[in-house]
Design an enzyme around this catalytic site. Structure first.
Site, short mmCIF file in Angstrom:
data_model
loop_
_atom_site.label_atom_id
_atom_site.label_comp_id
_atom_site.label_asym_id
_atom_site.label_seq_id
_atom_site.Cartn_x
_atom_site.Cartn_y
_atom_site.Cartn_z
CG ASP A 43 -2.26 0.62 0.98
OD1 ASP A 43 -2.28 1.85 0.88
OD2 ASP A 43 -3.27 -0.09 0.88
CG HIS B 103 -5.29 3.77 1.11
ND1 HIS B 103 -4.86 2.51 0.74
CD2 HIS B 103 -6.59 3.86 0.70
CE1 HIS B 103 -5.86 1.89 0.12
NE2 HIS B 103 -6.91 2.68 0.09
CG ASN C 241 -13.69 1.78 -3.96
OD1 ASN C 241 -14.03 0.70 -3.48
ND2 ASN C 241 -12.70 2.50 -3.47
CB SER D 54 -9.22 0.38 0.13
OG SER D 54 -8.69 0.57 -1.16
#
Lengths: 90, 374
Positions: B117, B149, B244, B318
């Site tokens: 990530d 994130h 998404n 996520s």
């Protein structure tokens, strides 16, 4: 000059001669970024000369890379991104 | 197939009584839910079917419009049973059934979880006593998280059950954290960094590889087919966010993007605290590997964040993905199940969601196995 990054995937049965294949990829014009030994993949880049009266053979398209024995596929690198930190949905 | 509201805009009752239902039937739509007094019908069909109905109406000079059907909920109905964050646990941990792991004190000890990530805020006080290995695959950037994130995702997969303040938010608090920075501080990365991260996770024998990233690309990207298969063969399960790209409230269910759409990579969708598919959560794509495999909590997920803020609630597939990665770590910690078997265990223990379409949730909500099921 423009630059392009590639992922070269090596066949299962040729993984034992990965170093040899990497050397052949280099002679075929690949500037190796990383040899991913656990995955059997090689990342690298090629330089494409802008054709100014030069021959088309100067183009380092992946054909010579794909022709290296033991190479399963040569794929152009994709980009990925996530939304900025303040986005509600990430 | 989607549902549409079709409206014939005229006060001519002969048109509404006779012509309108005739037009609907001639285009293959049912007239069962057509209300002649209103000139309104609800039909099921594909967008191009609606478009051809629309042009037929234009030809015959019968003004007609259509919109995707919206779902309405009674306002007084908001007390519908759902999960909510308490002072003890986030709604997500409650929903996946973390209690059964807590009763037995099984917290993923000895399992190495790689989260690929934006890196990790290693100074976060909730992780002070943890084993953390960090690496950066982004040129010119260290392994620190400047985005948030990555820290959030690591928090969900590997964070604490009982932090100093606020609710427990991590699924597998005794797992070993391998944070591979494959997305830069600006949130972008490429196959070059991501595949290097997967390779690093395999070198470190991480049983679980969590990837809350993707591109809204329908095509399967061949490098991930090989990478997913070789990871499974080495005993590492790659779990990725479905994407998404849906806007279900607008009639767009989206599609599973790359790399989650690869056959040997698990794709995770998101549900809200009522266990309904999130508006943004992508639907299965129709090719091998394009399926949603599981769904998990992904709306208003509370987890670790950078700096003084320390915690933040955000949404996305996520956020759902690391819930599944944490459950995988719990299962692996108990039974040493790995690779393909670990995939099967996760699917076997999913809780079916009867009101949701399998195209949206796969086998259902990922859950922590009950002790007797182990």
């Amino acid at each position: 000059m423009s630059e392009k990054e590639w992922i070269v995937t090596v066949d299962d049965q040729d993984l034992h001669r990965l170093d040899e294949i990497v050397a052949e990829l280099e002679s075929a014009g690949l500037e190796v970024i990383r040899v991913l030994r656990s995955l059997g993949q090689v990342t690298g880049r090629t330089q494409t000369k802008d054709a100014v009266g030069g021959s088309a053979a100067e183009d380092s398209a992946p054909e010579p890379l794909a022709a290296v024995s033991g190479v399963v596929s040569v794929d152009a690198v994709q980009q990925y991104s996530i939304k900025p930190p303040d986005a509600e949905v990430q | 197939m989607a549902r549409y509201v079709v409206t014939f805009d005229t006060s001519d009752s002969a048109v509404l009584q006779d012509d309108a239902p005739g037009l609907l039937s001639s285009q293959g739509f049912s007239t069962e839910t057509y209300f002649p007094r209103l000139g309104i019908g609800v039909v099921e069909g594909e967008p191009d079917q609606l478009e051809s109905l629309s042009s037929r109406c234009r030809e015959q000079n019968r003004p007609m419009s259509y919109t995707p059907e919206l779902t309405y909920y009674a306002i007084t109905d908001t007390a519908e049973p759902g999960f909510e964050d308490t002072s003890e646990l986030t709604w997500g941990l409650q929903a996946i059934g973390i209690a059964s792991a807590q009763q037995l004190g099984q917290a993923g000890a000895g399992v190495r979880v790689a989260v690929l990530d934006t890196g990790f805020d290693a100074a976060h006080p909730d992780f002070a006593a943890r084993t953390i290995v960090t690496e950066s695959f982004i040129d010119g950037e260290g392994p620190d998280d400047a985005h948030g994130h990555g820290t959030h995702c690591i928090g969900t997969a590997c964070g604490p059950w009982q932090p100093e303040t606020g609710p427990g938010y991590g699924v597998a608090p005794e797992s070993e954290i391998y944070s591979g920075k494959v997305l830069g501080d600006d949130g972008t990365g490429s196959d070059t960094s991501i595949l290097a991260g997967i390779d690093w996770a395999l070198q470190n024998d991480c049983q679980v590889i969590s990837m809350s990233l993707g591109a809204d690309v329908r095509e399967v990207h061949p490098p991930y087919v090989a990478a997913g298969r070789r990871a499974l063969e080495s005993g590492s399960l790659i779990i990725a966010a479905a994407g998404n790209n849906a806007q279900r409230s607008e009639g767009d269910p989206g599609f599973v993007g790359a790399p989650a759409n690869s056959p040997h990579i698990m794709a995770v969708a998101a549900v809200d605290s009522q266990l309904r598919t999130a508006d943004f959560s992508a639907r299965s794509a129709p090719h091998d590997g394009g399926e949603i495999d599981l769904t998990a909590p992904g709306v208003d997920v509370y987890s670790a964040w950078l700096g003084e803020e320390r915690h933040r609630s955000i949404s996305g597939t996520s956020m759902a993905t690391p819930h599944v990665s944490g459950i995988a770590a719990l299962i692996c910690g108990v039974s040493e199940t790995r690779g393909e078997q670990l995939w099967q265990e996760l699917v076997t223990h999913a809780a079916a969601l009867e009101d949701e379409d399998p195209e949206d949730v796969g086998a259902g909500l990922a859950t922590v196995p009950e002790p007797q099921d182990r």
